[in-house]
Design a protein around this motif. Structure first.
Motif, PDB file in Angstrom:
ATOM      1  N   VAL A   2       4.110  45.769 -49.294  1.00 40.83           N
ATOM      2  CA  VAL A   2       2.724  45.595 -49.732  1.00 40.83           C
ATOM      3  C   VAL A   2       1.757  45.955 -48.618  1.00 40.83           C
ATOM      4  CG1 VAL A   2       3.274  43.778 -51.396  1.00 40.83           C
ATOM      5  CG2 VAL A   2       2.640  43.160 -49.075  1.00 40.83           C
ATOM      6  N   VAL A   3       0.551  46.246 -49.015  1.00 40.24           N
ATOM      7  CA  VAL A   3      -0.558  46.479 -48.094  1.00 40.24           C
ATOM      8  C   VAL A   3      -1.670  45.518 -48.473  1.00 40.24           C
ATOM      9  CG1 VAL A   3      -2.311  48.126 -47.335  1.00 40.24           C
ATOM     10  CG2 VAL A   3       0.023  48.905 -47.749  1.00 40.24           C
ATOM     11  N   ILE A   4      -2.281  44.930 -47.469  1.00 42.99           N
ATOM     12  CA  ILE A   4      -3.436  44.052 -47.674  1.00 42.99           C
ATOM     13  C   ILE A   4      -4.592  44.698 -46.929  1.00 42.99           C
ATOM     14  CG2 ILE A   4      -4.409  41.748 -47.348  1.00 42.99           C
ATOM     15  CD1 ILE A   4      -1.458  40.763 -47.069  1.00 42.99           C
ATOM     16  N   SER A   5      -5.728  44.855 -47.602  1.00 44.26           N
ATOM     17  CA  SER A   5      -6.839  45.533 -46.941  1.00 44.26           C
ATOM     18  C   SER A   5      -8.174  44.898 -47.285  1.00 44.26           C
ATOM     19  CB  SER A   5      -6.863  47.015 -47.315  1.00 44.26           C
ATOM     20  OG  SER A   5      -7.138  47.182 -48.691  1.00 44.26           O
ATOM     21  N   VAL A   6      -9.139  45.176 -46.431  1.00 44.10           N
ATOM     22  CA  VAL A   6     -10.528  44.756 -46.637  1.00 44.10           C
ATOM     23  C   VAL A   6     -11.386  46.008 -46.535  1.00 44.10           C
ATOM     24  CG1 VAL A   6     -12.442  43.411 -45.696  1.00 44.10           C
ATOM     25  CG2 VAL A   6     -10.127  42.446 -45.711  1.00 44.10           C
ATOM     26  N   THR A   7     -12.258  46.182 -47.500  1.00 40.57           N
ATOM     27  CA  THR A   7     -13.123  47.351 -47.571  1.00 40.57           C
ATOM     28  C   THR A   7     -14.575  46.906 -47.511  1.00 40.57           C
ATOM     29  OG1 THR A   7     -11.485  48.465 -48.939  1.00 40.57           O
ATOM     30  CG2 THR A   7     -13.722  49.341 -49.017  1.00 40.57           C
ATOM     31  N   GLY A   8     -15.401  47.710 -46.856  1.00 44.28           N
ATOM     32  CA  GLY A   8     -16.816  47.381 -46.776  1.00 44.28           C
ATOM     33  C   GLY A   8     -17.661  48.603 -46.474  1.00 44.28           C
ATOM     34  N   PRO A   9     -18.967  48.446 -46.558  1.00 44.04           N
ATOM     35  CA  PRO A   9     -19.869  49.556 -46.255  1.00 44.04           C
ATOM     36  C   PRO A   9     -19.827  49.887 -44.758  1.00 44.04           C
ATOM     37  CG  PRO A   9     -21.125  47.576 -46.731  1.00 44.04           C
ATOM     38  CD  PRO A   9     -19.687  47.241 -46.952  1.00 44.04           C
ATOM     39  N   VAL A  10     -19.935  51.153 -44.444  1.00 46.92           N
ATOM     40  CA  VAL A  10     -19.825  51.621 -43.061  1.00 46.92           C
ATOM     41  C   VAL A  10     -20.813  50.916 -42.138  1.00 46.92           C
ATOM     42  CG1 VAL A  10     -21.368  53.624 -43.351  1.00 46.92           C
ATOM     43  CG2 VAL A  10     -19.529  53.689 -41.644  1.00 46.92           C
ATOM     44  N   GLY A  18      -8.945  43.220 -38.750  1.00 45.59           N
ATOM     45  CA  GLY A  18      -7.535  43.580 -38.586  1.00 45.59           C
ATOM     46  C   GLY A  18      -6.733  42.449 -37.971  1.00 45.59           C
ATOM     47  N   THR A  19      -7.279  41.824 -36.933  1.00 48.76           N
ATOM     48  CA  THR A  19      -6.621  40.695 -36.287  1.00 48.76           C
ATOM     49  C   THR A  19      -6.480  39.527 -37.258  1.00 48.76           C
ATOM     50  OG1 THR A  19      -7.479  41.367 -34.133  1.00 48.76           O
ATOM     51  CG2 THR A  19      -6.782  39.075 -34.353  1.00 48.76           C
ATOM     52  N   LEU A  20      -7.536  39.247 -38.008  1.00 44.52           N
ATOM     53  CA  LEU A  20      -7.511  38.147 -38.974  1.00 44.52           C
ATOM     54  C   LEU A  20      -6.490  38.412 -40.091  1.00 44.52           C
ATOM     55  CD1 LEU A  20      -8.686  35.436 -39.856  1.00 44.52           C
ATOM     56  CD2 LEU A  20     -10.493  36.694 -41.041  1.00 44.52           C
ATOM     57  N   LEU A  21      -6.435  39.641 -40.584  1.00 47.03           N
ATOM     58  CA  LEU A  21      -5.452  39.976 -41.617  1.00 47.03           C
ATOM     59  C   LEU A  21      -4.032  39.719 -41.126  1.00 47.03           C
ATOM     60  CD1 LEU A  21      -6.839  43.291 -43.140  1.00 47.03           C
ATOM     61  CD2 LEU A  21      -6.607  41.096 -44.304  1.00 47.03           C
ATOM     62  N   ARG A  22      -3.737  40.141 -39.894  1.00 43.53           N
ATOM     63  CA  ARG A  22      -2.391  39.922 -39.342  1.00 43.53           C
ATOM     64  C   ARG A  22      -2.097  38.424 -39.199  1.00 43.53           C
ATOM     65  NH1 ARG A  22       0.775  43.941 -37.537  1.00 43.53           N
ATOM     66  NH2 ARG A  22       1.790  42.564 -36.046  1.00 43.53           N
ATOM     67  N   LYS A  23      -3.075  37.670 -38.743  1.00 46.17           N
ATOM     68  CA  LYS A  23      -2.859  36.235 -38.576  1.00 46.17           C
ATOM     69  C   LYS A  23      -2.612  35.560 -39.925  1.00 46.17           C
ATOM     70  CE  LYS A  23      -4.812  31.865 -37.005  1.00 46.17           C
ATOM     71  NZ  LYS A  23      -3.859  31.193 -37.861  1.00 46.17           N
ATOM     72  N   LEU A  24      -3.489  35.830 -40.886  1.00 45.76           N
ATOM     73  CA  LEU A  24      -3.347  35.196 -42.199  1.00 45.76           C
ATOM     74  C   LEU A  24      -2.061  35.614 -42.892  1.00 45.76           C
ATOM     75  CD1 LEU A  24      -7.026  35.397 -43.479  1.00 45.76           C
ATOM     76  CD2 LEU A  24      -5.782  33.355 -42.727  1.00 45.76           C
ATOM     77  N   ALA A  25      -1.724  36.892 -42.822  1.00 45.71           N
ATOM     78  CA  ALA A  25      -0.484  37.352 -43.451  1.00 45.71           C
ATOM     79  C   ALA A  25       0.725  36.721 -42.770  1.00 45.71           C
ATOM     80  CB  ALA A  25      -0.396  38.874 -43.401  1.00 45.71           C
TER      81      ALA A  25
END
Length: 105
Positions: free
Chosen positions: A63-71, A83-90
């Motif tokens: 699986v891939v988990i991602s967050v998208t937002g305006p530039v 990115g750091t938060l995603l790794r920690k939470l996952a």
């Protein structure tokens, strides 16, 4: 979308920043391995930036988990923070059969 067969290489360029050269794709993969997350900077849609992580599983689908937002809101610092938060939470929440995709850590 990247299509690769034998020695052919074809990429559909959706925006001016789509990674269409092999070297740029390799550089992006190397950067993702070094960082622990991948960044997609307006490659699919102008004005949109995404940061994501990959989890692999020995018993289920990867699986891939991602967050998208305006530039405007997804600065370099913000991308690193997310990115750091995603790794920690996952790492904390994913079932134990899931592990992070390989990095250079």
């Amino acid at each position: 979308m990247v299509l690769r067969t034998a020695n052919t290489w074809s990429v559909t360029e959706r925006t001016a920043t789509t990674l269409s050269a092999r070297r740029r794709v390799r550089d992006a993969v190397e950067a993702a391995c070094a960082l622990g997350w991948a960044i997609e900077n307006q490659g699919s849609e102008s004005g949109i930036v995404c940061v994501g992580i990959a989890l692999t599983s020995t018993t289920s689908q990867d699986v891939v988990i991602s967050v998208t937002g305006p530039v405007e809101r997804m600065t370099s610092d913000r991308l690193a923070e997310v990115g750091t938060l995603l790794r920690k939470l996952a790492g904390d929440l994913a079932p134990e059969e899931y592990t992070f995709a390989s990095t250079t850590d």
